[in-house]
Design an enzyme around this catalytic site. Structure first.
Site, PDB file in Angstrom:
ATOM      1  N   ASP A   1      59.763 -12.607  43.092  1.00  0.00           N
ATOM      2  CA  ASP A   1      60.363 -13.511  44.085  1.00  0.00           C
ATOM      3  C   ASP A   1      61.091 -12.758  45.195  1.00  0.00           C
ATOM      4  O   ASP A   1      61.605 -13.365  46.126  1.00  0.00           O
ATOM      5  CB  ASP A   1      61.332 -14.472  43.375  1.00  0.00           C
ATOM      6  CG  ASP A   1      61.745 -15.658  44.229  1.00  0.00           C
ATOM      7  OD1 ASP A   1      60.897 -16.154  44.991  1.00  0.00           O
ATOM      8  OD2 ASP A   1      62.912 -16.083  44.141  1.00  0.00           O
TER       9      ASP A   1
ATOM     10  N   SER B   1      62.722 -21.073  47.660  1.00  0.00           N
ATOM     11  CA  SER B   1      61.456 -21.182  46.940  1.00  0.00           C
ATOM     12  C   SER B   1      61.262 -22.628  46.506  1.00  0.00           C
ATOM     13  O   SER B   1      62.198 -23.281  46.030  1.00  0.00           O
ATOM     14  CB  SER B   1      61.459 -20.271  45.712  1.00  0.00           C
ATOM     15  OG  SER B   1      61.680 -18.928  46.076  1.00  0.00           O
TER      16      SER B   1
ATOM     17  N   GLN C   1      53.156 -18.584  45.913  1.00  0.00           N
ATOM     18  CA  GLN C   1      54.404 -19.327  46.083  1.00  0.00           C
ATOM     19  C   GLN C   1      54.385 -20.076  47.409  1.00  0.00           C
ATOM     20  O   GLN C   1      53.845 -19.585  48.394  1.00  0.00           O
ATOM     21  CB  GLN C   1      55.622 -18.393  46.079  1.00  0.00           C
ATOM     22  CG  GLN C   1      56.955 -19.129  46.203  1.00  0.00           C
ATOM     23  CD  GLN C   1      58.152 -18.194  46.271  1.00  0.00           C
ATOM     24  OE1 GLN C   1      58.700 -17.930  47.329  1.00  0.00           O
ATOM     25  NE2 GLN C   1      58.560 -17.664  45.111  1.00  0.00           N
TER      26      GLN C   1
END
Length: 306
Positions: A215, A239, A289
């Site tokens: 991430d 996110s 993502q």
């Protein structure tokens, strides 16, 4: 780099290295408070909200604690629902959805203040043999020849926040906080990364460390394409969802190339894809993502924050 910046980059900070890695391992060692309920905490030095990679990594730990060790996670799919509060513990509730002959499925809900902040579904599989193929790794410089994070951010104090950095990150492509000065660029990013110290041999821990690290730079390509970056421009982001597929064994304390790109941005959402390769060229994981990215244009007479 200026001489003052070089001195700052090479001075010890106590925020990286083996101690930071040991703290990350401890962070992922959740407390079991019931058969299917676990509790995790955030570092003492944290941003205003919980880092997304932390809650994803802890949720995967919680799921794995209910699965036999011989079954390895091969995929996860997750949604970030609410910002996490780093001041209070996070409770992870595991639902044992299915235990099949070859596959095991788990669903995890992370809860704070009585509300779900994150959900994760993960699938685990007994090891099997079969056909193999994989994409080739791009040709890139050796990680040891590239600037460290502190060296790369020395002229950008806002980028060198005093938070623990257990992951050693070396940019192959120009860092987005530098490339933004030339305006919009390529919707892609390449970094080498690894745990900044030695990890225990537990394979599941290495998977959870990769989940944590995945991430960190994934949305760089989205930002680079539009010539902006966190903290240096008025960008609000988070996110939204995060998916990973684990293909082959690896160690998270050995260098991994994280090759990422952004195929699309629309509706204040940016999509990013990534591939992890070992130094010898093995493709070990794929990541996708979508993130919320709102770029607030400066009003008349107001320049971008430097």
């Amino acid at each position: 780099m200026t001489e003052a910046a070089r001195a700052a980059a090479t001075s010890p900070s106590g925020l990286s290295g083996q101690s930071a890695v040991d703290d990350l391992v401890a962070l992922l060692d959740l407390e079991r408070i019931e058969e299917n309920i676990f509790r995790g905490v955030s570092p003492a030095e944290s941003p205003v909200r919980v880092f997304g990679g932390q809650v994803a990594g802890q949720a995967l730990v919680a799921a794995s604690r209910t699965v036999p060790a011989e079954r390895r996670v091969h995929s996860l799919h997750s949604y970030f629902i609410r910002p996490g509060d780093p001041r209070v513990p996070i409770v992870y509730e595991v639902d044992r959805i299915r235990d099949g002959r070859s596959f095991t499925t788990r669903r995890v809900v992370a809860v704070q203040h009585g509300k779900a902040i994150f959900t994760l579904s993960a699938s685990f599989q007994l090891e099997e043999q079969g056909n193999e193929h994989a994409a080739a790794m791009p040709s890139v410089p050796d990680p040891e020849t590239l600037p460290t994070w502190r060296e790369a951010t020395a002229d950008f104090p806002l980028m060198n926040a005093k938070f623990p950095r257990p992951i050693d990150v070396r940019y192959v492509t120009e860092p987005p906080w530098e490339s933004r000065e030339d305006g919009p660029g390529e919707a892609a990013s390449q970094v080498w990364m690894k745990a900044d110290g030695k990890l225990p041999d537990d394979p599941m821990l290495h998977l959870c460390i990769m989940t944590y690290a995945s991430d960190m730079t994934l949305l760089d390509g989205v930002l680079a394409k539009h010539g902006v970056y966190w903290g240096l421009d008025k960008v609000l982001g988070a996110s939204l969802d995060h998916a990973m597929w684990f293909h082959r064994p690896f160690r998270a304390d050995e260098w991994l190339l994280y090759d990422t790109a952004s195929p699309s941005a629309s509706g204040n959402r940016g999509l990013a894809t990534g591939q992890f390769f070992t130094q010898d060229g093995a493709l070990v994981a794929t990541v996708v993502q979508e993130g919320l990215i709102r770029v607030i244009k400066p009003s008349a007479g107001e320049g971008a924050q430097a």
